[in-house]
Scaffold this motif. Structure first.
Motif, mmCIF file in Angstrom:
data_model
loop_
_atom_site.group_PDB
_atom_site.id
_atom_site.type_symbol
_atom_site.label_atom_id
_atom_site.label_comp_id
_atom_site.label_asym_id
_atom_site.label_seq_id
_atom_site.Cartn_x
_atom_site.Cartn_y
_atom_site.Cartn_z
ATOM 1 N N ARG A 44 -5.967 -2.053 7.680
ATOM 2 C CA ARG A 44 -6.022 -3.163 8.643
ATOM 3 C C ARG A 44 -5.702 -2.600 10.022
ATOM 4 N NH1 ARG A 44 -3.988 -4.846 3.889
ATOM 5 N NH2 ARG A 44 -4.807 -6.782 2.974
ATOM 6 N N ASP A 45 -6.735 -2.463 10.848
ATOM 7 C CA ASP A 45 -6.582 -1.865 12.176
ATOM 8 C C ASP A 45 -5.922 -0.495 12.078
ATOM 9 O OD1 ASP A 45 -7.776 -4.021 13.514
ATOM 10 O OD2 ASP A 45 -5.893 -5.112 13.591
ATOM 11 N N PRO A 47 -5.420 3.142 12.830
ATOM 12 C CA PRO A 47 -5.865 3.989 13.936
ATOM 13 C C PRO A 47 -6.676 5.191 13.450
ATOM 14 C CG PRO A 47 -3.541 3.421 14.166
ATOM 15 C CD PRO A 47 -3.950 3.005 12.786
ATOM 16 N N GLN A 65 -17.428 0.551 12.104
ATOM 17 C CA GLN A 65 -17.132 -0.822 12.487
ATOM 18 C C GLN A 65 -17.725 -1.846 11.522
ATOM 19 O OE1 GLN A 65 -18.502 -0.966 16.519
ATOM 20 N NE2 GLN A 65 -16.621 -0.036 17.353
ATOM 21 N N GLY A 69 -12.387 -5.126 10.758
ATOM 22 C CA GLY A 69 -10.936 -5.203 10.792
ATOM 23 C C GLY A 69 -10.222 -4.055 10.117
ATOM 24 N N GLU A 72 -9.101 0.821 13.754
ATOM 25 C CA GLU A 72 -8.944 0.705 15.203
ATOM 26 C C GLU A 72 -9.424 2.028 15.800
ATOM 27 O OE1 GLU A 72 -5.233 -0.987 17.247
ATOM 28 O OE2 GLU A 72 -5.078 1.189 17.585
ATOM 29 N N GLN A 261 -0.002 0.054 8.178
ATOM 30 C CA GLN A 261 -1.312 -0.559 8.432
ATOM 31 C C GLN A 261 -2.101 -0.808 7.156
ATOM 32 O OE1 GLN A 261 -0.135 2.152 9.895
ATOM 33 N NE2 GLN A 261 -0.048 1.747 12.092
ATOM 34 N N GLU A 265 -0.773 -8.376 6.592
ATOM 35 C CA GLU A 265 0.006 -8.874 7.732
ATOM 36 C C GLU A 265 0.783 -10.119 7.335
ATOM 37 O OE1 GLU A 265 -2.738 -9.527 10.869
ATOM 38 O OE2 GLU A 265 -3.202 -7.400 11.138
#
Length: 337
Positions: A44-45, A47, A65, A69, A72, A261, A265
């Protein structure tokens, strides 16, 4: 039945009902806290860097992409910049587009689970384009602990050691400076013993020995001070309350087995504000990345330790003041004479 025994019987019945209700409730909370993050582990996002000429990396970015989600994306000019970002813990890995073909840079020391995930995800993208990708582990996990099992297994024992130290100090009735010194001394010894085991014996850590010992000690002190501080302010119930937060939230939300990550969340973010998660992040930084990105988790642990010790000293002062006689009460006999 006598009248005197009736209140006792009702109190026993209430305790039995409380046990019947609380046992399944606590079990449900424990299962939720441990099973929910494990069952929903996914990026999740996360890096991830992409390096190379813009025209060459556009297609790779577009493919990444598609995992909405999940990543990142951070863009870098060349492979050297991407390597620096990985070593600074700004990203977990990077895809570098070179004239010889795409190359994946990973850091299994940051998270073996994430490194494996990136290999699978990027390899699938490359295979769809009909190309092969070469993988380079920029910051590799130790040979004696390639999966990070020892680091993951250290989270719970350190939390238990901290909780035990805070509870013992409280139950022994230590207060004030003596209690604070006892917690600091115990944390220092725990830190050196843990470093001796994890670094010197198991070979699971490869950084500076004293920095690792200090990290273990600070993590333990953050927990023990929180337990003792809560107990000093609200009584023995503070031990159970703090232990519940650290065990059922701090431990499963720490991200030690994967990465913050990778958790749903807001579990990952919450975990980094608690001692187990902050301690794991700090230990990875000082052991494998020369202290990169260590400031945040170090400040978090320090804040927990300072607030806990402050609460313990405050509670001790309040109890001392409550036991001291009132000045007016001392003057009354003299005035009466």
């Amino acid at each position: 039945m006598s009248t005197a025994s009736a209140p006792t019987t009702r109190a026993s019945a209430r305790r039995a009902i409380a046990v019947v209700v609380l046992a399944p409730l606590l079990s449900a909370l424990a299962l939720w806290a441990f099973a929910w993050p494990a069952a929903r582990t996914a990026p999740r996002d996360l890096p991830l860097g992409v390096a190379g000429p813009a025209a060459a990396t556009a297609q790779m970015e577009k493919q990444l992409q598609r995992h909405e989600g999940a990543f990142e994306i951070h863009r870098y000019d060349d492979e050297a910049a991407a390597r620096d970002a990985i070593e600074d813990r700004a990203v977990y890995g990077a895809v570098v587009v070179t004239p010889q073909g795409p190359e994946l840079l990973t850091a299994s020391a940051a998270s073996p689970v994430v490194a494996q995930l990136l290999q699978q995800a990027v390899a699938q993208q490359a295979a769809a384009g009909g190309t092969e990708i070469r993988t380079v582990d920029v910051v590799a996990a130790p040979e004696k602990d390639p999966r990070g099992a020892a680091l993951n297994a250290s989270v719970l024992p350190l939390a238990l050691a901290g909780m035990a130290a805070g509870a013992v100090v409280t139950l022994l009735g230590l207060r004030g400076i003596r209690a604070a010194l006892a917690l600091v001394g115990a944390a220092a010894l725990v830190g050196m013993v843990a470093a001796a085991l994890a670094h010197s014996w198991l070979g699971a850590l490869t950084g500076d020995w004293w920095a690792e010992a200090a990290t273990f000690g600070l993590s333990t002190l953050a927990v023990s001070a929180a337990v003792a501080g809560a107990a000093a302010l609200i009584g023995p119930a503070g031990i159970g309350l703090t232990a519940f937060v650290l065990m059922f939230i701090g431990n499963p939300f720490s991200g030690a087995a994967s990465a913050p990550q990778m958790l749903p969340e807001p579990a990952g973010a919450i975990g980094q504000w608690l001692p187990p998660g902050a301690g794991t992040s700090l230990l990875r930084s000082v052991s494998f990345f020369d202290g990169a990105a260590a400031t945040g988790p170090a400040l978090t642990l320090t804040l927990w330790a300072v607030l806990g010790l402050g609460a313990m000293l405050l509670g001790s002062a309040m109890k001392t003041r409550a036991k001291s006689p009132e000045p007016d009460a001392e003057r009354q006999p003299a005035l009466a004479g």
